[in-house]
Design an enzyme around this catalytic site. Structure first.
Site, PDB file in Angstrom:
ATOM      1  N   ARG A  33       3.215   0.679  -7.261  1.00  0.00           N
ATOM      2  CA  ARG A  33       2.328   0.198  -6.211  1.00  0.00           C
ATOM      3  C   ARG A  33       2.746  -1.149  -5.656  1.00  0.00           C
ATOM      4  O   ARG A  33       2.941  -1.294  -4.453  1.00  0.00           O
ATOM      5  CB  ARG A  33       0.895   0.112  -6.734  1.00  0.00           C
ATOM      6  CG  ARG A  33      -0.124  -0.224  -5.644  1.00  0.00           C
ATOM      7  CD  ARG A  33      -1.529  -0.358  -6.218  1.00  0.00           C
ATOM      8  NE  ARG A  33      -1.945   0.818  -6.951  1.00  0.00           N
ATOM      9  CZ  ARG A  33      -3.072   0.902  -7.637  1.00  0.00           C
ATOM     10  NH1 ARG A  33      -3.886  -0.146  -7.689  1.00  0.00           N
ATOM     11  NH2 ARG A  33      -3.389   2.013  -8.272  1.00  0.00           N
ATOM     12  N   HIS A  79       1.596  11.092  -1.459  1.00  0.00           N
ATOM     13  CA  HIS A  79       0.868   9.880  -1.835  1.00  0.00           C
ATOM     14  C   HIS A  79      -0.628  10.177  -1.888  1.00  0.00           C
ATOM     15  O   HIS A  79      -1.347  10.003  -0.895  1.00  0.00           O
ATOM     16  CB  HIS A  79       1.160   8.772  -0.817  1.00  0.00           C
ATOM     17  CG  HIS A  79       0.882   7.393  -1.319  1.00  0.00           C
ATOM     18  ND1 HIS A  79       1.630   6.783  -2.302  1.00  0.00           N
ATOM     19  CD2 HIS A  79      -0.065   6.485  -0.960  1.00  0.00           C
ATOM     20  CE1 HIS A  79       1.168   5.572  -2.527  1.00  0.00           C
ATOM     21  NE2 HIS A  79       0.135   5.364  -1.727  1.00  0.00           N
ATOM     22  N   TYR A 123      -5.319   7.753  17.749  1.00  0.00           N
ATOM     23  CA  TYR A 123      -4.984   7.224  19.070  1.00  0.00           C
ATOM     24  C   TYR A 123      -3.541   6.731  19.165  1.00  0.00           C
ATOM     25  O   TYR A 123      -3.096   6.399  20.260  1.00  0.00           O
ATOM     26  CB  TYR A 123      -5.919   6.065  19.436  1.00  0.00           C
ATOM     27  CG  TYR A 123      -7.362   6.459  19.528  1.00  0.00           C
ATOM     28  CD1 TYR A 123      -7.770   7.476  20.380  1.00  0.00           C
ATOM     29  CD2 TYR A 123      -8.332   5.808  18.773  1.00  0.00           C
ATOM     30  CE1 TYR A 123      -9.103   7.835  20.468  1.00  0.00           C
ATOM     31  CE2 TYR A 123      -9.663   6.160  18.855  1.00  0.00           C
ATOM     32  CZ  TYR A 123     -10.045   7.179  19.708  1.00  0.00           C
ATOM     33  OH  TYR A 123     -11.365   7.540  19.795  1.00  0.00           O
TER      34      TYR A 123
END
Length: 740
Positions: A33, A79, A123
């Site tokens: 991580r 993931h 978007y």
């Protein structure tokens, strides 16, 4: 009946149970991580984003795909975490103000340097950049190991081939468990020059590599003012910091006026937050020479700083802003990375580049061996084709006559299964004479290539030569000559302004200072008559009124014994009722104002408490540098600070609440910077009312209750040693027991 529990339990010490489980969590955080891999400079989430985009065929020259589609594939296939976190990571890879060499080509709103968040993933659209493609180059050629994804249905690369040192080029930051990393970005052309130097001389250290890499290169530019010796020490040990300043210049407005224009701000500073901070400095008057700040930025950064006076020195003003705002900050360096994908270690600059070069060598050898396997397979097929051409009629006859021609071909012409299958899959139009000539040429070329690759695998020097050629090609594509490849951050020597006197920053103007009984303070322009009827809030009245100048510093003594410093230029204007003085200094609510006066360098003050203890203090020792003030008079037993009178003359006159007056020589008082002081007058009950210094030969004067001036020249009756009780004050002494 079975008495055994459905779920058998085990017992172990809590310390060991917590330790083992927390260790597993810590290792997971470190490896999967927070810390980047030194080989490709990526964390798992970034690596998976780029790999998923490759699987979606989002090449730099191809079309865009919705970010929601990309984050969905990453989350579903590789993931298994929140899509918001994945999208945030992908958006950062597309921000040219965060990444020196962006890895994602974003279309739409991916955030701004003002700190605006990216638009929703539905978007925006994205695809890979050429730099990301270079990191992935070689994945299809067995350049790196693959591992199963989280549910075992797919595979993903453990590390990317990484054609350039991405960790140093784009930097990284992360906080793991018990450790953290923070690596600023660098210039890719300089990194490749350093890599080429390391190939020539593997023993080079950080000091030698700084000839190629003088320091970081931030995407937002700026000026690095860290001394070279500090940068060298940071690169050698892997830990340190760099002072980074905004880039600015002055702009002439004509008629002697000018303004400062900031064109580049430090790395990772939000422009909108910086503007807010500068506005707060103006409002709090912490930087007196600064009058206004405006943001005139469009696509580029343009922050306008207006000085309060044309007499202000630009270097002085910027020096104050560098100390009080994010126009200058320290960018830390902590090169704590995963060296082999598993082991966290703090590396120096030289070791970091060697890890990358060793990785590139392994990628080169693995790709060469993969290519050798492909060549061997193709040569086997070509040899079979040649056998077919030499026995073309017999091959056709076997294919026409036999139900299962493959074993017959293998037996009659001693072909392998691969060769026989290739012959059977051959097209009829390939049976031309010209194709046989092409096959001979192909066999010769493949044989030569195989020999070349085998020689390279056995020759370490040749391997490094080829790695150098690959790096030079990368430098040509992304280096200083390419668009956006030139260095953006410059180097300079910091000019320290030190403690700048107020007079150098503020235009000198007369003012009238008013402070009310309730502690509301303001400054009126000009020297207004002190007997003017000033307005105050209902229930309030004036207490301190005096003339000053904007360059003066005011000293305020609180009844708690602390002295606070105010800048006259920072006082609120006189149009309103002013502001509570507690907004300007940290005067406690339970404390009142005992004295307020102009600081005169070299002057001395008689300070005393209500208990009758005091001493002489230099005004230079009373000046405080912070809002919290400076403790000058130590108080005990409920006593409060009462006076801070200027020292002038050779004797001290003290009057108590019992109206007894005592006169003694000034030399009997010690001069101190801080303390309780000594006893001025002895009291049976009550305490000190007032004290003043004067010249004994000139006598002592005051105004009686009728407003007439009374003068006593012979004070022998009241003159005694310090700390005696004194005698009743002369007739006509003010009823408030205070001298004029």
């Amino acid at each position: 009946m079975n008495d055994e529990p459905a779920h058998p339990t085990t017992s172990e010490p809590l310390r060991r149970a917590l330790g083992e489980r927390y260790l597993q969590y810590a290792l997971s955080t470190i490896m999967h991580r927070a810390l980047p891999d030194a080989r490709d400079g990526l964390k798992p989430v970034h690596r998976r984003i780029l790999y998923a985009m490759r699987e979606l065929r989002l090449a730099p020259a191809g079309g865009f795909r919705k970010s929601a589609k990309i984050t969905g594939d990453v989350m579903g296939n590789y993931h298994p975490h929140g899509d918001a976190a994945i999208y945030d990571a992908m958006a950062r890879l597309a921000q040219d103000f965060a990444m020196r060499y962006p890895l994602v080509d974003g279309q739409g709103n991916f955030g701004s340097i003002d700190g605006d968040n990216p638009a929703a993933p539905r978007y925006t659209e994205a695809r890979m950049t050429a730099a990301a493609e270079a990191l992935l180059e070689g994945l299809a050629e067995d350049a790196v190991d693959f591992r199963a994804n989280y549910d075992g249905t797919l595979t993903e690369p453990e590390v990317l081939p990484a054609a350039f040192p991405n960790l140093l080029a784009n930097g990284a930051s992360g906080i793991a468990v018990g450790m953290a990393t923070n690596i600023p970005p660098h210039n890719l052309g300089e990194l490749i020059d350093a890599c080429l130097a390391l190939i020539e001389r593997p023993d080079l250290d950080a000091a030698a590599l700084m000839a190629h890499i003088p320091g970081p290169d931030f995407p937002t530019g700026g000026v690095i003012v860290e001394p070279p010796e500090n940068i060298r020490a940071a690169y050698a040990g892997g830990r340190g910091a760099f002072r980074l300043r905004a880039r600015w210049h002055t702009e002439d407005l004509g008629r002697g006026t000018w303004q400062i224009v900031v064109t580049e701000i430090p790395y990772q500073v939000q422009k909108s937050r910086l503007i807010e901070r500068l506005a707060e400095l103006i409002q709090a008057r912490k930087v007196p020479p600064l009058a206004d700040v405006r943001d005139e930025s469009a696509e580029d950064v343009r922050i306008i700083l207006e000085p309060r006076s044309r007499n202000v020195d630009p270097e002085t003003l910027m020096g104050l802003l560098f100390r009080n705002s994010d126009l200058e900050l320290r960018v830390s360096l902590n090169m704590n990375v995963l060296v082999d994908g598993r082991t966290p270690r703090v590396c120096g600059l030289a070791e970091m580049l060697r890890v990358f070069l060793d990785h590139r060598r392994e990628v080169l050898v693995r790709r060469a061996r993969h290519r050798l396997g492909r060549i061997a397979h193709r040569l086997e097929v070509v040899e079979g084709y040649l056998v077919a051409f030499l026995n073309l009629d017999r091959v056709i006859a076997i294919i026409r006559a036999e139900d299962h021609p493959r074993p017959v071909l293998m037996a009659e012409f001693e072909l392998s299964e691969v060769q026989a299958e290739a012959i059977l899959n051959m097209r009829l139009r390939s049976l031309r004479k010209l194709d046989e000539m092409e096959l001979h040429k192909e066999r010769e070329a493949l044989t030569a290539e195989r020999a070349d690759l085998e020689a390279m695998i056995g020759d370490e020097g040749e391997q490094w030569r080829r790695i150098g050629d690959e790096l030079r090609d990368i430098r040509a594509r992304f280096g200083p000559e390419a668009e956006g490849g030139a260095r953006r951050s410059d180097f300079a020597t910091a000019v320290e302004t030190g403690d700048v006197p107020i007079e150098a920053m503020i235009e000198r103007e007369p003012i009238t200072v008013l402070c009310s009984k309730m502690g509301w303070i303001r400054a009126m322009k000009g020297h207004v008559g002190l007997d003017t009827a000033f307005k105050f809030k209902d229930g309030d009245e004036g207490r301190f009124v005096f003339h000053a100048e904007t360059t003066d510093r005011l000293l305020l003594m609180g009844t708690n014994g602390r002295v606070y410093t105010l800048t006259a230029a920072n006082l609120p204007g006189g149009r309103g009722m002013g502001e509570p003085v507690r907004l300007l200094v940290d005067l406690p609510n339970e404390a009142d104002i005992a004295a307020l006066f102009i600081h005169r360098p070299g002057a001395k003050r008689l300070v005393a408490s209500s208990a009758g203890d005091g001493f002489v203090a230099s005004e230079d020792e009373l000046v405080a540098q912070t809002r919290t003030g400076k403790q000058v008079l130590n108080l005990r037993g409920g006593a409060v600070a009462r006076i801070a009178r200027p020292v002038a003359g050779d004797h001290v006159a003290v009057v108590g609440e019992n109206r007894k007056l005592l006169v003694f020589a000034l030399e009997e008082l010690p001069e101190m910077a801080r303390g309780k002081g000594v006893r001025l007058q002895k009291y049976k009950d009550g305490g000190l009312s007032d004290a003043i210094t004067f010249t004994l030969a000139e006598g002592l004067s005051w105004h009686d209750p009728a407003g007439r001036t009374r003068h006593v020249s012979d004070l022998g009756e009241w003159t005694a040693r310090r700390a005696t009780a004194g005698r009743m004050a002369p007739r006509g002494f003010p009823r408030d027991n205070r001298f004029n």
